[in-house]
Design an enzyme around this catalytic site. Structure first.
Site, PDB file in Angstrom:
ATOM      1  N   SER A   1     -13.137   1.383  10.394  1.00  0.00           N
ATOM      2  CA  SER A   1     -12.411   1.517   9.129  1.00  0.00           C
ATOM      3  C   SER A   1     -13.061   0.699   8.010  1.00  0.00           C
ATOM      4  O   SER A   1     -13.512  -0.429   8.224  1.00  0.00           O
ATOM      5  CB  SER A   1     -10.967   1.046   9.303  1.00  0.00           C
ATOM      6  OG  SER A   1     -10.302   1.067   8.060  1.00  0.00           O
TER       7      SER A   1
ATOM      8  N   ASP B   1     -16.805   5.200  14.209  1.00  0.00           N
ATOM      9  CA  ASP B   1     -15.591   5.116  13.397  1.00  0.00           C
ATOM     10  C   ASP B   1     -15.105   3.668  13.277  1.00  0.00           C
ATOM     11  O   ASP B   1     -14.450   3.137  14.169  1.00  0.00           O
ATOM     12  CB  ASP B   1     -14.493   6.016  13.979  1.00  0.00           C
ATOM     13  CG  ASP B   1     -13.328   6.188  13.024  1.00  0.00           C
ATOM     14  OD1 ASP B   1     -13.271   5.461  12.015  1.00  0.00           O
ATOM     15  OD2 ASP B   1     -12.467   7.047  13.281  1.00  0.00           O
TER      16      ASP B   1
ATOM     17  N   GLU C   1       0.830  -1.222   0.000  1.00  0.00           N
ATOM     18  CA  GLU C   1       0.000   0.000   0.000  1.00  0.00           C
ATOM     19  C   GLU C   1       0.861   1.268   0.000  1.00  0.00           C
ATOM     20  O   GLU C   1       2.069   1.222   0.254  1.00  0.00           O
ATOM     21  CB  GLU C   1      -0.917   0.004   1.221  1.00  0.00           C
ATOM     22  CG  GLU C   1      -0.169  -0.004   2.537  1.00  0.00           C
ATOM     23  CD  GLU C   1      -0.935   0.634   3.679  1.00  0.00           C
ATOM     24  OE1 GLU C   1      -1.376   1.784   3.516  1.00  0.00           O
ATOM     25  OE2 GLU C   1      -1.074  -0.023   4.722  1.00  0.00           O
TER      26      GLU C   1
ATOM     27  N   VAL D   1      -5.482   0.195   3.096  1.00  0.00           N
ATOM     28  CA  VAL D   1      -5.586  -1.264   2.974  1.00  0.00           C
ATOM     29  C   VAL D   1      -6.806  -1.637   2.124  1.00  0.00           C
ATOM     30  O   VAL D   1      -6.704  -2.429   1.179  1.00  0.00           O
ATOM     31  CB  VAL D   1      -5.655  -1.916   4.377  1.00  0.00           C
ATOM     32  CG1 VAL D   1      -6.052  -3.384   4.284  1.00  0.00           C
ATOM     33  CG2 VAL D   1      -4.321  -1.771   5.088  1.00  0.00           C
TER      34      VAL D   1
ATOM     35  N   LYS E   1      -4.064  -2.537  14.853  1.00  0.00           N
ATOM     36  CA  LYS E   1      -3.222  -1.517  15.456  1.00  0.00           C
ATOM     37  C   LYS E   1      -3.662  -1.270  16.890  1.00  0.00           C
ATOM     38  O   LYS E   1      -4.846  -1.212  17.194  1.00  0.00           O
ATOM     39  CB  LYS E   1      -3.328  -0.224  14.668  1.00  0.00           C
ATOM     40  CG  LYS E   1      -1.978   0.171  14.094  1.00  0.00           C
ATOM     41  CD  LYS E   1      -2.097   1.408  13.263  1.00  0.00           C
ATOM     42  CE  LYS E   1      -3.154   1.183  12.299  1.00  0.00           C
ATOM     43  NZ  LYS E   1      -3.525   1.763  11.215  1.00  0.00           N
TER      44      LYS E   1
END
Ligand code: PSU
Ligand code: MN
Length: 309
Positions: free
Chosen positions: A141, A139, A26, A107, A160
């Site tokens: 992703s 939120d 990426e 990603v 993460k």
């Protein structure tokens, strides 16, 4: 004979990597994930690690309104320096292309593009997930959603640590996405090698990965899979130490009113500053480690898809 893929005028070429031992990489990590110049040196080292493992690295990004698969060294250097590169998740791709822009692919966006060109393996640092206090902010992703309609295997070092890890794992379970850990009985947490979360499926033998990927193509066509590869022992940070820095960065973020797509880049940058580069060093080590593993697995994964039309 395979039919030629028609990728239309959105791509710089009619790419077709079906059956090849390729690894997608990426570009958001270059433009929004690390400071200059470490972003450029890391992106180039990551490509070398894929090669060392036995794969062909292909860094993906949007250049002047075209999708490029296999950015050159000059492209990567330019990407690392410019400050007008747009962070593109899947929904942003069409706009950035229409605007003749430069775009870094997250990603989710990298998976989407890779798949269109017949690439089924992708290595990165960490994926996006369910953020802390998502019950208030919503939120989550777009990276997570992408695994339910794009058949790409993604190697990363775990959700993460800035995320709500248990909620991220729950989301993936609900969505029906296979999550494997590589030689680890617990879910790795990006900066730390181990955690208190047991692995849903630990892989000790590479052949098993290829079998799982093949089986899932039949059972859940179009689904991706995640392979979590723990950060090397020597580079793993102390969980309590990094957690304190993360919490303090999240508090600053709230005070500054940062939200949406700015959240992840802000936190990565603040944590790098707060840890005086320790988190960045760990980030570089884990992504190289993932790239090397992807190189090693690239032939087997390509073979798992070799009947693809
Ligand atoms: N992990 C890193 N560095 C990064 C990212 C992830 O170690 O820069 C990027 C990836 O591109 C990922 C994105 O897809 O952050 C997630 O952003 P968001 O949370 O806005 O979906
Ligand atoms: Mn988000």
């Amino acid at each position: 004979m395979k039919e030629r893929m028609d990728l239309h005028e959105l791509f710089t070429e009619d790419y077709d990597f079906r059956g090849k031992n390729v690894v997608a990489l990426e570009s958001t990590i270059i433009s929004h994930g690390m400071p200059y110049p470490q972003n450029v040196t890391t992106a180039l080292m990551v490509e070398d690690e894929v090669r060392r493992g036995g794969g062909i690295p292909l860094t993906i990004g949007l250049i002047n309104g075209k999708i490029k698969i296999g950015m050159t060294e000059d492209d990567i250097k330019e990407f690392g320096k410019r400050n007008d590169v747009m962070k593109c998740s899947t929904r942003d791709l069409s706009y950035c292309l229409a605007n003749n822009g430069w775009g870094a692919t997250t990603v989710a966006a990298t998976m989407r593009i890779a798949k269109l060109a017949g690439i089924h393996l992708f290595a990165t640092g960490g994926i996006g997930g369910v953020h802390r206090e998502a019950e208030k902010t919503y939120d989550v992703s777009a990276d997570l959603m992408e695994f339910t309609h794009t058949d790409v295997v993604v190697i990363c070092a775990g959700p993460k640590a800035i995320l709500d890890v248990p909620k991220t794992l729950e989301y993936l379970e609900t969505a029906g996405v296979p999550v494997m850990t590589y030689k680890s009985k617990t879910v790795p947490l990006f900066y730390t090698r181990n955690s208190s979360y047991p692995s849903p499926c630990n892989i000790e033998d590479d052949e098993l990965i290829y079998k799982i990927v093949k089986n899932n193509r039949t059972l859940a066509p179009g689904y991706g899979a995640l392979l979590l590869n723990p950060i090397p022992e020597a580079d793993s940070l102390d969980e309590k130490y990094i957690e304190a820095e993360i919490e303090s960065a999240i508090n600053e973020m709230k005070l500054a009113g940062i939200e949406g797509k700015k959240v992840t880049p802000f936190l990565l940058q603040r944590i790098t500053e707060k840890t005086e580069g320790k988190s960045l060093k760990a980030n570089i080590a884990l992504i190289k480690n993932n790239a090397y593993l992807a190189g090693k697995l690239s032939k087997g994964i390509a073979d798992s898809f070799k009947d693809e039309r």
